[in-house]
Design a protein around this motif. Structure first.
Motif, PDB file in Angstrom:
ATOM      1  N   THR A 100      39.403  46.266  44.134  1.00 46.04           N
ATOM      2  CA  THR A 100      37.927  46.378  43.894  1.00 46.04           C
ATOM      3  C   THR A 100      37.301  47.412  44.003  1.00 46.04           C
ATOM      4  N   MET A 150      39.425  40.420  37.664  1.00 41.05           N
ATOM      5  CA  MET A 150      38.651  41.189  38.929  1.00 41.05           C
ATOM      6  C   MET A 150      38.709  42.677  38.408  1.00 41.05           C
ATOM      7  N   PHE A 210      35.074  44.807  37.364  1.00 39.14           N
ATOM      8  CA  PHE A 210      34.565  46.056  38.158  1.00 39.14           C
ATOM      9  C   PHE A 210      34.726  47.365  37.422  1.00 39.14           C
TER      10      PHE A 210
END
Length: 608
Positions: free
Chosen positions: A248, A304, A308
């Motif tokens: 991330t 995810m 991001f």
């Protein structure tokens, strides 16, 4: 000699028999292969045919895809022709397609809005999601939706409740946009709340997988350990959490540097460089890869990573448009065909009252939970309750991931066939009613809007003349500028011209719609459309800069199918308070002075 001839005849007979068996095997394989190919092609063709039949009802593509998939999958010849090995291959294709779906779903969202002060649509989304989650957690454990042998009650209840609390933002955005209420207050509220609800529930599912690596109660993990020790489980949580955090951080902090460099090397108006395109796609795939190597779920890892990664810029918009186009044209019909093969209606326990009770409870939780939270929060924010009920019904809509979620639970034997069928039908029912809700919102809004006399004969000479000037393309620009020159009059009160591009909403263009912020809820990223609009804008702006005193220029777009474009142009003219709507002729002038055959779609719009 007699023995030798007998042996030769026997050998020849065996050869003929083996050759015949080989030919029979090849013929059978070819027949079965052609039958499978015909079944898959039928899913693509019939879904498009049924969609055209359902178009007067404004049903989205997911409705026709699901109906055709369940119908073809329930046919005994089709079901029997797909052996276990072929089903496994189909499952692998579907899994890869769902990874792409979740990646682009996250890429279209902005996670940083959570860190800002909540807007109205965010508060409505949170309230509806929270109320549905609370009701689901309170009710579902008592009805035994799960298989006690393979699922734990706590993890299953949480995962099912989170899934019921979410919304299908893709479906909701497309529907609201296609029915032309995306720029209204209720439309912007619905799109914003749907995206927030979808993002929050998917984010919690992604985080929940770290703590419950057995697939959030669904067994979606790789290398599952049914009875891990506490020490081993703690190590797995720390390992997956650390890898997910690293992935991330890389996606959020280091990716913008790389993506900005690629965007700067490929400015708008120039073709994308092949090497940069390949490098960007490889980088996106690499960002999704680290967490699954350490046991994390690949679907949630893709979401995810997409969440991001930077969503702005030419490369990101290109990826969104192309992946959405491939999903809508190739993946979705195949996905629902696979759903039809996995779902067996013969195993549905129709004679069991408990089956119907669990079905109606699921439907009630989805509906009542959204209505309760949305209405209570909306009333405190000053909205009217009829609009809030309609908004809540829109937010009940689920999407492709929710159906995949149900089938995956069945594959892992955490639910039985009856529960799986109930969940699929509930998802279908949450989608099929949404067009009627939107039409009710439109009818209610039109009754409350006062009627303005906007014809040319009612225009006050002391007020500016407002014209909706429509174009098919750049070839209409010279004549349109001449019309502006003729109609301009004195600088005071002036002329206000809304130059509107008439663009047919095709499947390819629909796949390029990207959600934005502000008044424009969605943006068209199709290169042919954006290039045409830029050329038109530059031509009109050049005329305004030279001798455009008293002329106010605004740019609009009428993005619709030809069947509804006339109505959309009328509604747009009404919203803009124009006194005159000018449409170009459907035929074009050739170099020799003759007219071509014309465009039948634009001719239909002009006649309407």
């Amino acid at each position: 000699m007699s023995n030798t001839s007998a042996q030769n005849s026997t050998s020849q007979t065996q050869n003929i028999s083996s050759n015949q068996q080989c030919l029979n095997f090849v013929a059978s394989t070819m027949m079965n292969g052609s039958g499978k190919f015909l079944a898959v092609i039928s899913a693509y063709i019939l879904s498009r045919v049924v969609h055209q039949v359902l178009r007067p009802l404004s049903q989205p593509y997911i409705t026709s895809d699901l109906l055709i998939g369940l119908f073809l999958g329930s046919l005994p010849p089709v079901r029997e022709s797909f052996a276990t090995q072929l089903i496994l291959t189909l499952e692998n294709i579907v899994d890869f397609g769902m990874i792409c779906y979740l990646f682009v779903l996250g890429l279209e969202m902005d996670p940083y809005v959570v860190l800002k002060s909540p807007t109205r649509h965010a508060m409505v989304a949170y309230a509806g999601t929270l109320s549905t989650f609370i009701i689901a957690c309170s009710v579902t454990p008592w009805l035994h939706y799960y298989n006690a042998k393979n699922a734990k009650i706590v993890t299953f209840t949480i995962s099912l409740s989170v899934s019921l609390s979410g919304s299908g933002s893709h479906i909701l955005t497309r529907l609201i946009t296609s029915l032309k209420i995306g720029k209204s207050d209720i439309g912007k509220l619905g799109i914003g709340a749907g995206v927030h609800s979808d993002m929050i529930t998917m984010f919690f599912l992604s985080i929940g997988f770290v703590f419950y690596p057995m697939g959030m109660g669904m067994g979606m993990g790789m290398g599952e350990n049914q009875n891990p020790s506490l020490n081993h489980r703690a190590k797995e949580i720390v390992k997956m959490g650390a890898v997910l955090l690293f992935q991330t951080i890389v996606a959020a902090k280091f990716s913008p540097v790389f993506m900005n460099w690629v965007n700067n090397e490929n400015p708008e108006g120039k073709p994308l460089k092949g090497s940069h395109l390949v490098l960007s796609m490889a980088y996106m795939a690499l960002i999704c890869a680290p967490a699954p190597f350490y046991g994390y779920n690949p679907f949630m890892s893709a979401f995810m990573a997409g969440l991001f990664l930077p969503s702005e810029g030419r490369i990101s918009k290109w990826a969104i448009s192309k992946i959405n186009y491939l999903l809508s044209t190739v993946f979705y019909p195949l996905f629902f065909f696979w759903v039809g093969l996995k779902v067996n209606f013969k195993e549905f326990k129709a004679g069991d009252a408990g089956s119907w009770a669990r079905f109606f409870v699921l439907l009630s939780i989805t509906t009542v939970g959204k209505i309760a939270g949305t209405v209570m929060c909306g009333l405190m924010l000053g909205y009217h309750w009829p609009e809030l009920v309609a908004l809540a019904l829109l937010l009940t809509a689920k999407g492709h991931f929710h159906i995949y979620f149900s089938i995956f639970a069945l594959r892992k034997e955490h639910i039985d066939m009856t529960t799986c069928i109930s969940m699929v039908i509930v998802v279908f029912l949450t989608i099929v009613h949404t067009p009627f809700v939107v039409k009710h919102i439109i009818e209610r809004a039109r009754k409350r809007v006062p009627i303005h006399r906007m014809a040319l004969q009612w225009l006050d000479p002391s007020n500016e003349l407002r014209i909706l000037l429509c174009l098919h393309g750049t070839h209409n620009v010279p004549s349109a500028i001449n019309l502006m020159e003729i109609s301009r009059g004195p600088p005071q009160p002036g002329l206000s011209v809304f130059v509107t591009d008439m663009v047919e909403l095709t499947d390819q263009i629909a796949a390029t719609l990207v959600q934005g912020e502000g008044v424009d809820s969605v943006t068209v990223t199709d290169e042919s459309v954006t290039e045409m609009r830029d050329q038109v804008t530059h031509a009109f702006q050049a005329y305004i800069d030279e001798n455009g005193a008293g002329i106010t220029l605004s740019r609009m777009i009428a993005l619709s199918t030809f069947n509804g474009m006339a109505q959309d142009l009328s509604a747009l003219g009404e919203d803009l308070m124009t006194s005159l709507i000018l449409l170009p002729f459907h035929k074009r002038l050739n170099a020799d002075g003759t007219l071509d055959g014309g465009h039948p779609g634009f001719r239909y719009v002009n006649r309407k």
